[in-house]
Motif scaffolding. Sequence first.
Motif, PDB file in Angstrom:
ATOM      1  N   GLN A   1      99.635 -18.404  46.846  1.00 26.62           N
ATOM      2  CA  GLN A   1      98.229 -18.610  46.536  1.00 26.62           C
ATOM      3  C   GLN A   1      97.965 -18.561  45.039  1.00 26.62           C
ATOM      4  OE1 GLN A   1      96.120 -15.684  48.784  1.00 26.62           O
ATOM      5  NE2 GLN A   1      96.334 -16.777  50.718  1.00 26.62           N
ATOM      6  N   GLU A   2      98.757 -17.799  44.293  1.00 23.87           N
ATOM      7  CA  GLU A   2      98.568 -17.706  42.852  1.00 23.87           C
ATOM      8  C   GLU A   2      98.960 -18.993  42.135  1.00 23.87           C
ATOM      9  OE1 GLU A   2     100.686 -14.378  41.320  1.00 23.87           O
ATOM     10  OE2 GLU A   2      99.501 -12.938  42.418  1.00 23.87           O
TER      11      GLU A   2
ATOM     12  N   LEU B   1      99.362 -11.642  35.975  1.00 22.21           N
ATOM     13  CA  LEU B   1      98.181 -12.354  35.474  1.00 22.21           C
ATOM     14  C   LEU B   1      98.370 -12.739  34.005  1.00 22.21           C
ATOM     15  CD1 LEU B   1      95.297 -10.287  37.114  1.00 22.21           C
ATOM     16  CD2 LEU B   1      95.911 -12.661  37.602  1.00 22.21           C
ATOM     17  N   GLY B   2      98.942 -11.820  33.226  1.00 22.88           N
ATOM     18  CA  GLY B   2      99.189 -12.118  31.815  1.00 22.88           C
ATOM     19  C   GLY B   2     100.155 -13.274  31.643  1.00 22.88           C
ATOM     20  N   GLU B   3     101.228 -13.264  32.403  1.00 22.56           N
ATOM     21  CA  GLU B   3     102.201 -14.363  32.315  1.00 22.56           C
ATOM     22  C   GLU B   3     101.569 -15.682  32.740  1.00 22.56           C
ATOM     23  OE1 GLU B   3     105.461 -13.110  34.725  1.00 22.56           O
ATOM     24  OE2 GLU B   3     106.371 -11.949  33.110  1.00 22.56           O
ATOM     25  N   ASN B   4     100.796 -15.656  33.828  1.00 22.92           N
ATOM     26  CA  ASN B   4     100.161 -16.892  34.291  1.00 22.92           C
ATOM     27  C   ASN B   4      99.172 -17.439  33.263  1.00 22.92           C
ATOM     28  OD1 ASN B   4     101.566 -16.935  36.683  1.00 22.92           O
ATOM     29  ND2 ASN B   4      99.982 -15.874  37.834  1.00 22.92           N
TER      30      ASN B   4
ATOM     31  N   ASN C   1      96.665  -4.320  29.135  1.00 26.97           N
ATOM     32  CA  ASN C   1      96.333  -3.478  30.287  1.00 26.97           C
ATOM     33  C   ASN C   1      97.598  -2.949  30.964  1.00 26.97           C
ATOM     34  OD1 ASN C   1      93.623  -3.944  29.855  1.00 26.97           O
ATOM     35  ND2 ASN C   1      93.477  -5.543  31.404  1.00 26.97           N
ATOM     36  N   ALA C   2      98.604  -3.811  31.096  1.00 27.46           N
ATOM     37  CA  ALA C   2      99.862  -3.383  31.711  1.00 27.46           C
ATOM     38  C   ALA C   2     100.552  -2.339  30.837  1.00 27.46           C
ATOM     39  CB  ALA C   2     100.779  -4.585  31.926  1.00 27.46           C
TER      40      ALA C   2
ATOM     41  N   GLU D   1     100.319  -6.508  38.827  1.00 28.34           N
ATOM     42  CA  GLU D   1      99.250  -7.513  38.824  1.00 28.34           C
ATOM     43  C   GLU D   1      98.910  -7.938  37.400  1.00 28.34           C
ATOM     44  OE1 GLU D   1      95.934  -5.826  40.853  1.00 28.34           O
ATOM     45  OE2 GLU D   1      96.858  -6.040  42.835  1.00 28.34           O
ATOM     46  N   GLN D   2      98.812  -6.966  36.488  1.00 29.68           N
ATOM     47  CA  GLN D   2      98.461  -7.286  35.105  1.00 29.68           C
ATOM     48  C   GLN D   2      99.561  -8.103  34.442  1.00 29.68           C
ATOM     49  OE1 GLN D   2      95.432  -6.746  33.626  1.00 29.68           O
ATOM     50  NE2 GLN D   2      94.918  -6.182  35.718  1.00 29.68           N
TER      51      GLN D   2
END
Length: 172
Positions: free
Chosen positions: A60-61, A93-96, A112-113, A89-90
């Motif tokens: 889904q991502e 999300l950061g990589e994406n 955040n990570a 998750e962080q």
Amino acid sequence: MIRGACKLLALTAVSSVLGYCVYFDNKRRSDPDYKKKVRARRLKAKLAKDQDRQQEAVAQEGSMPQLQHTQAQALRGLVKTNTEQYFLEQVLLGENRIMSGDIDGGIVHMINATSVCTRQEAFLQMLQGTLPPDIFQVFLVRLQHAEPTRSITTNGILPNAMSPSSGGINRL
């Protein structure tokens, strides 16, 4: 009389099957390893279900390369278990965001990570190896500004990136 005999024969067959089932169920449950086998089967089913959920979440991502997902799984040893999910998750999300071109948003997620990571030096070294040098320098500068009260050590990780003489801050 024939109908009575058929009924009796059917009743005997049904009771024989039920007796057979009860006998072998009792024998199966009296096995000393029965509880171990049941627990192992339930654990295996739960793990398969969790793995399916993770695969659906990754699907889904978007189409994230398997290498990055594997890197995120390798980072599990760097964080505490109660913050592991947030950390992963962080990172993802950061990589994406960085891959999609939103450098600022990706850096925010990486900060955040880093804030929940227990071994920040190891995480920063991993980021230094995976992020492009210019993005990593921006990340370091923003990390220093985002958390001035925390003692974030960047020793050994681009030691000249933060010094004004090297142009690390002035170039940004």
